[in-house]
Design a protein around this motif. Structure first.
Motif, PDB file in Angstrom:
ATOM      1  N   PHE A  96       0.173  26.135 -43.663  1.00  0.00           N
ATOM      2  CA  PHE A  96       0.358  24.914 -42.878  1.00  0.00           C
ATOM      3  C   PHE A  96       1.444  25.112 -41.819  1.00  0.00           C
ATOM      4  O   PHE A  96       1.270  24.720 -40.648  1.00  0.00           O
ATOM      5  CB  PHE A  96       0.717  23.751 -43.802  1.00  0.00           C
ATOM      6  N   LEU A  97       2.554  25.722 -42.202  1.00  0.00           N
ATOM      7  CA  LEU A  97       3.629  25.972 -41.245  1.00  0.00           C
ATOM      8  C   LEU A  97       3.169  26.921 -40.140  1.00  0.00           C
ATOM      9  O   LEU A  97       3.505  26.730 -38.957  1.00  0.00           O
ATOM     10  CB  LEU A  97       4.845  26.558 -41.969  1.00  0.00           C
ATOM     11  N   ALA A  98       2.379  27.936 -40.503  1.00  0.00           N
ATOM     12  CA  ALA A  98       1.871  28.883 -39.508  1.00  0.00           C
ATOM     13  C   ALA A  98       0.983  28.177 -38.489  1.00  0.00           C
ATOM     14  O   ALA A  98       1.078  28.418 -37.276  1.00  0.00           O
ATOM     15  CB  ALA A  98       1.103  30.005 -40.208  1.00  0.00           C
ATOM     16  N   ILE A  99       0.109  27.298 -38.971  1.00  0.00           N
ATOM     17  CA  ILE A  99      -0.793  26.572 -38.079  1.00  0.00           C
ATOM     18  C   ILE A  99       0.005  25.682 -37.126  1.00  0.00           C
ATOM     19  O   ILE A  99      -0.296  25.603 -35.927  1.00  0.00           O
ATOM     20  CB  ILE A  99      -1.799  25.731 -38.890  1.00  0.00           C
ATOM     21  N   CYS A 100       1.008  24.999 -37.646  1.00  0.00           N
ATOM     22  CA  CYS A 100       1.837  24.119 -36.807  1.00  0.00           C
ATOM     23  C   CYS A 100       2.568  24.913 -35.733  1.00  0.00           C
ATOM     24  O   CYS A 100       2.701  24.458 -34.587  1.00  0.00           O
ATOM     25  CB  CYS A 100       2.834  23.355 -37.672  1.00  0.00           C
ATOM     26  N   ILE A 101       3.045  26.109 -36.076  1.00  0.00           N
ATOM     27  CA  ILE A 101       3.704  26.976 -35.094  1.00  0.00           C
ATOM     28  C   ILE A 101       2.716  27.373 -34.002  1.00  0.00           C
ATOM     29  O   ILE A 101       3.030  27.338 -32.805  1.00  0.00           O
ATOM     30  CB  ILE A 101       4.288  28.222 -35.780  1.00  0.00           C
ATOM     31  N   GLY A 102       1.505  27.767 -34.406  1.00  0.00           N
ATOM     32  CA  GLY A 102       0.485  28.121 -33.422  1.00  0.00           C
ATOM     33  C   GLY A 102       0.130  26.958 -32.518  1.00  0.00           C
ATOM     34  O   GLY A 102      -0.030  27.124 -31.299  1.00  0.00           O
ATOM     35  N   LEU A 103       0.019  25.772 -33.098  1.00  0.00           N
ATOM     36  CA  LEU A 103      -0.317  24.579 -32.319  1.00  0.00           C
ATOM     37  C   LEU A 103       0.767  24.274 -31.293  1.00  0.00           C
ATOM     38  O   LEU A 103       0.474  23.958 -30.130  1.00  0.00           O
ATOM     39  CB  LEU A 103      -0.508  23.384 -33.258  1.00  0.00           C
ATOM     40  N   ALA A 104       2.023  24.373 -31.709  1.00  0.00           N
ATOM     41  CA  ALA A 104       3.138  24.120 -30.788  1.00  0.00           C
ATOM     42  C   ALA A 104       3.144  25.148 -29.655  1.00  0.00           C
ATOM     43  O   ALA A 104       3.316  24.796 -28.472  1.00  0.00           O
ATOM     44  CB  ALA A 104       4.460  24.148 -31.545  1.00  0.00           C
ATOM     45  N   ALA A 105       2.945  26.420 -30.000  1.00  0.00           N
ATOM     46  CA  ALA A 105       2.993  27.479 -28.994  1.00  0.00           C
ATOM     47  C   ALA A 105       1.888  27.331 -27.953  1.00  0.00           C
ATOM     48  O   ALA A 105       2.130  27.463 -26.746  1.00  0.00           O
ATOM     49  CB  ALA A 105       2.887  28.848 -29.682  1.00  0.00           C
ATOM     50  N   VAL A 106       0.665  27.022 -28.400  1.00  0.00           N
ATOM     51  CA  VAL A 106      -0.458  26.934 -27.463  1.00  0.00           C
ATOM     52  C   VAL A 106      -0.359  25.694 -26.587  1.00  0.00           C
ATOM     53  O   VAL A 106      -0.823  25.684 -25.443  1.00  0.00           O
ATOM     54  CB  VAL A 106      -1.799  26.978 -28.229  1.00  0.00           C
ATOM     55  N   ASN A 107       0.277  24.648 -27.077  1.00  0.00           N
ATOM     56  CA  ASN A 107       0.495  23.460 -26.248  1.00  0.00           C
ATOM     57  C   ASN A 107       1.558  23.710 -25.185  1.00  0.00           C
ATOM     58  O   ASN A 107       1.523  23.111 -24.106  1.00  0.00           O
ATOM     59  CB  ASN A 107       0.902  22.265 -27.118  1.00  0.00           C
ATOM     60  N   ILE A 108       2.512  24.585 -25.492  1.00  0.00           N
ATOM     61  CA  ILE A 108       3.575  24.895 -24.525  1.00  0.00           C
ATOM     62  C   ILE A 108       3.077  25.839 -23.436  1.00  0.00           C
ATOM     63  O   ILE A 108       3.280  25.611 -22.247  1.00  0.00           O
ATOM     64  CB  ILE A 108       4.792  25.509 -25.250  1.00  0.00           C
ATOM     65  N   THR A 109       2.391  26.917 -23.827  1.00  0.00           N
ATOM     66  CA  THR A 109       1.978  27.937 -22.851  1.00  0.00           C
ATOM     67  C   THR A 109       0.680  27.588 -22.136  1.00  0.00           C
ATOM     68  O   THR A 109       0.463  28.043 -21.014  1.00  0.00           O
ATOM     69  CB  THR A 109       1.801  29.296 -23.542  1.00  0.00           C
ATOM     70  N   ASP A 324      -2.076  33.387 -43.558  1.00  0.00           N
ATOM     71  CA  ASP A 324      -1.196  32.731 -42.590  1.00  0.00           C
ATOM     72  C   ASP A 324      -1.519  33.128 -41.159  1.00  0.00           C
ATOM     73  O   ASP A 324      -1.677  32.283 -40.275  1.00  0.00           O
ATOM     74  CB  ASP A 324       0.265  33.099 -42.873  1.00  0.00           C
ATOM     75  N   GLY A 325      -1.561  34.444 -40.921  1.00  0.00           N
ATOM     76  CA  GLY A 325      -1.809  34.929 -39.573  1.00  0.00           C
ATOM     77  C   GLY A 325      -3.168  34.511 -39.059  1.00  0.00           C
ATOM     78  O   GLY A 325      -3.328  34.136 -37.889  1.00  0.00           O
ATOM     79  N   THR A 326      -4.173  34.551 -39.930  1.00  0.00           N
ATOM     80  CA  THR A 326      -5.521  34.151 -39.543  1.00  0.00           C
ATOM     81  C   THR A 326      -5.582  32.668 -39.213  1.00  0.00           C
ATOM     82  O   THR A 326      -6.199  32.261 -38.220  1.00  0.00           O
ATOM     83  CB  THR A 326      -6.515  34.480 -40.678  1.00  0.00           C
ATOM     84  N   ALA A 327      -4.945  31.847 -40.042  1.00  0.00           N
ATOM     85  CA  ALA A 327      -4.943  30.404 -39.802  1.00  0.00           C
ATOM     86  C   ALA A 327      -4.263  30.072 -38.476  1.00  0.00           C
ATOM     87  O   ALA A 327      -4.737  29.232 -37.703  1.00  0.00           O
ATOM     88  CB  ALA A 327      -4.236  29.691 -40.952  1.00  0.00           C
ATOM     89  N   LEU A 328      -3.140  30.738 -38.209  1.00  0.00           N
ATOM     90  CA  LEU A 328      -2.432  30.528 -36.938  1.00  0.00           C
ATOM     91  C   LEU A 328      -3.330  30.920 -35.767  1.00  0.00           C
ATOM     92  O   LEU A 328      -3.435  30.180 -34.774  1.00  0.00           O
ATOM     93  CB  LEU A 328      -1.149  31.363 -36.941  1.00  0.00           C
ATOM     94  N   TYR A 329      -3.970  32.065 -35.877  1.00  0.00           N
ATOM     95  CA  TYR A 329      -4.851  32.547 -34.809  1.00  0.00           C
ATOM     96  C   TYR A 329      -6.019  31.590 -34.575  1.00  0.00           C
ATOM     97  O   TYR A 329      -6.377  31.308 -33.423  1.00  0.00           O
ATOM     98  CB  TYR A 329      -5.365  33.936 -35.160  1.00  0.00           C
ATOM     99  N   GLU A 330      -6.608  31.103 -35.648  1.00  0.00           N
ATOM    100  CA  GLU A 330      -7.733  30.170 -35.515  1.00  0.00           C
ATOM    101  C   GLU A 330      -7.326  28.943 -34.704  1.00  0.00           C
ATOM    102  O   GLU A 330      -8.065  28.479 -33.827  1.00  0.00           O
ATOM    103  CB  GLU A 330      -8.213  29.719 -36.895  1.00  0.00           C
ATOM    104  N   CYS A 331      -6.148  28.412 -34.999  1.00  0.00           N
ATOM    105  CA  CYS A 331      -5.662  27.217 -34.312  1.00  0.00           C
ATOM    106  C   CYS A 331      -5.440  27.491 -32.827  1.00  0.00           C
ATOM    107  O   CYS A 331      -5.897  26.730 -31.967  1.00  0.00           O
ATOM    108  CB  CYS A 331      -4.378  26.731 -34.973  1.00  0.00           C
ATOM    109  N   VAL A 332      -4.733  28.581 -32.522  1.00  0.00           N
ATOM    110  CA  VAL A 332      -4.455  28.923 -31.127  1.00  0.00           C
ATOM    111  C   VAL A 332      -5.761  29.190 -30.373  1.00  0.00           C
ATOM    112  O   VAL A 332      -5.940  28.738 -29.232  1.00  0.00           O
ATOM    113  CB  VAL A 332      -3.527  30.150 -31.042  1.00  0.00           C
ATOM    114  N   ALA A 333      -6.685  29.927 -31.007  1.00  0.00           N
ATOM    115  CA  ALA A 333      -7.946  30.267 -30.349  1.00  0.00           C
ATOM    116  C   ALA A 333      -8.768  29.019 -30.044  1.00  0.00           C
ATOM    117  O   ALA A 333      -9.329  28.890 -28.946  1.00  0.00           O
ATOM    118  CB  ALA A 333      -8.748  31.222 -31.237  1.00  0.00           C
ATOM    119  N   ALA A 334      -8.848  28.095 -30.999  1.00  0.00           N
ATOM    120  CA  ALA A 334      -9.624  26.873 -30.777  1.00  0.00           C
ATOM    121  C   ALA A 334      -9.015  26.034 -29.654  1.00  0.00           C
ATOM    122  O   ALA A 334      -9.737  25.505 -28.789  1.00  0.00           O
ATOM    123  CB  ALA A 334      -9.691  26.061 -32.070  1.00  0.00           C
TER     124      ALA A 334
END
Length: 433
Positions: A96-109, A324-334
């Protein structure tokens, strides 16, 4: 000069040198280069595949033996249930924390936006054949596939499940049940079984150590062939997306996991990074959590000092369900694909992505091309066409290697934290060797 012989280097330095040499040789070369009629790519592929097959060879007997020994060593079902619930709880938290980090990063960049406009046309890099191949893997996939994975947790034939690399979770479930009820057997039979499975586990670890002697050569082949195919030029159009994923993965490993290790595990994160370095390098080069599992167990046993009963329960489970890494990647990719198509997602839709990514990171672990399947499910949940997956193909291999290393590191953090809860002593000391 003898003191600087590579043969005397620690294994992780040998692997790191192999990766550097593979990049130095592979990046400038095309994948059709040959010497005296022999394709270099074929040579690299053969060497890398041979090493990878060696690791995969020991996975099923090692997982089965380690799970049975671990569960049997834990004792009562109540103890197993407590460790299991804590382990799954940590895996859900870290994902969950990994996904939230990915979501924050993709919204910023906002990698899907170029010069203020959706980048659909500029980023359509995949050839029709590549896109067709990707869509064949995900066509018709839905949340029903996740339910199918959970059904396969109980194998109708455990021998068939052991022979299928995509049914490792079924082997784990069988191992848990066998180890749990082995304690109910008559003393004579129980002792015989315990000695047998401990012998299998010890033998598999010795085979793993033998295979790892060839790790630098195998890693060189795996990385060199990848470098020949990808090259550096293919990353330029997708640089922002690529760097967003890399930054988010790095933040999760070096900030989030460090905090969890310190607060929940009571250990110095720097000691853990050093202890798990060989496993992370192996995970990076093989892009397979399952294939890296023997190395992860060895690092935890030898370098950290986590007991077999804890690590042999936590790590096989994590290699199957903790991504973790896969979940983060899925979020950023979507989110990247949504931005590229010009779709503005509100808070509710982004939360939906978070929940679906969390579910699929666990549920589709046993499906081939798991990340593509998971991303297809996420895209379907927010109403985007599957063709957007074509945008991901160029960088997917390298990012797969990176997110696998993150997955493995997260599993190892869980093992240390569970060892702390089990009051295990002498971690990161020489007393356990």
């Amino acid at each position: 000069m003898g003191n600087y012989s590579p043969l005397k280097w620690a294994l992780h330095w040998q692997i790191l040198a192999a990766i550097a040499l593979a990049l130095l040789i592979g990046l400038p070369l095309e994948d059709d280069v040959s010497i005296v009629g022999i394709s270099l790519y074929s040579v690299f592929d053969f060497v890398g595949s041979l090493f990878l097959r060696g690791l995969k060879m020991v996975v099923v007997p090692l997982v089965l033996a380690s799970i049975i020994c671990g569960v049997y060593g834990l004792g009562s079902g109540e103890h197993v249930g407590r460790l299991g619930s804590r382990t799954l709880g940590f895996y859900l938290l870290s994902s969950f924390l990994a996904i939230c980090i990915g979501l924050a990063a993709v919204n910023i960049t906002q990698p899907g936006i170029i010069d203020g406009e959706p980048a659909r046309e500029q980023l359509n890099l995949s050839s029709p054949s590549e896109l067709d191949g990707a869509l064949e893997k995900v066509n018709g996939k839905s949340t029903d596939d996740i339910a199918g994975v959970f059904l396969r947790m109980l194998p109708t034939n455990v021998v068939d499940a052991a022979g299928d690399s995509n049914q490792l979770l079924a082997v784990i479930v069988f191992g848990v049940l066998f180890g749990l009820f082995m304690s109910k057997a008559a003393p004579a039979g129980r002792d015989t079984l315990a000695n047998f499975w401990q012998g299998v586990f010890d033998t598999m670890m010795h085979i793993t150590l033998f295979i790892m002697k060839f790790a630098p050569i195998g890693v060189f082949g795996l990385v060199a062939k990848t470098a020949m195919v990808t090259g550096l030029q293919s990353f330029v159009p997708l640089a922002v997306f690529f760097l967003t994923v890399v930054f988010a993965l790095g933040f999760h490993v070096f900030v989030t996991m460090a905090i969890l290790l310190k607060t929940l595990g009571g250990v110095n994160p720097l000691l853990h990074y050093r202890a798990m370095f060989p496993a992370m390098l192996t995970a990076f080069s093989t892009a397979s959590s399952s294939a890296t599992l023997p190395v992860t167990l060895e690092c935890l046993r030898k370098n950290v000092g986590v007991s077999n009963k804890t690590s042999s329960f936590v790590i096989p489970l994590g290699a199957t369900v903790n991504m973790d890494g896969t979940a983060l990647y899925e979020c950023v990719a979507a989110m990247f694909i949504a931005q590229a198509y010009g779709l503005e997602l509100g808070i509710a839709q982004q939360l939906l992505i978070v929940m679906v990514a969390l579910l699929t990171s666990v549920g589709v672990a046993g499906i081939p091309s798991a990340s593509l399947v998971a991303i297809a499910i996420i895209l379907g949940s927010i109403g985007l066409p599957l063709e957007g997956i074509g945008l991901l193909l160029v960088t997917d291999r390298v990012l797969d290697m990176l997110r696998t290393a993150v997955n493995v590191f997260s599993d190892s953090c869980c093992a240390v934290i569970m060892a702390n809860y089990e009051n295990e002593k002498n971690l990161y000391t020489s007393e356990h060797e």
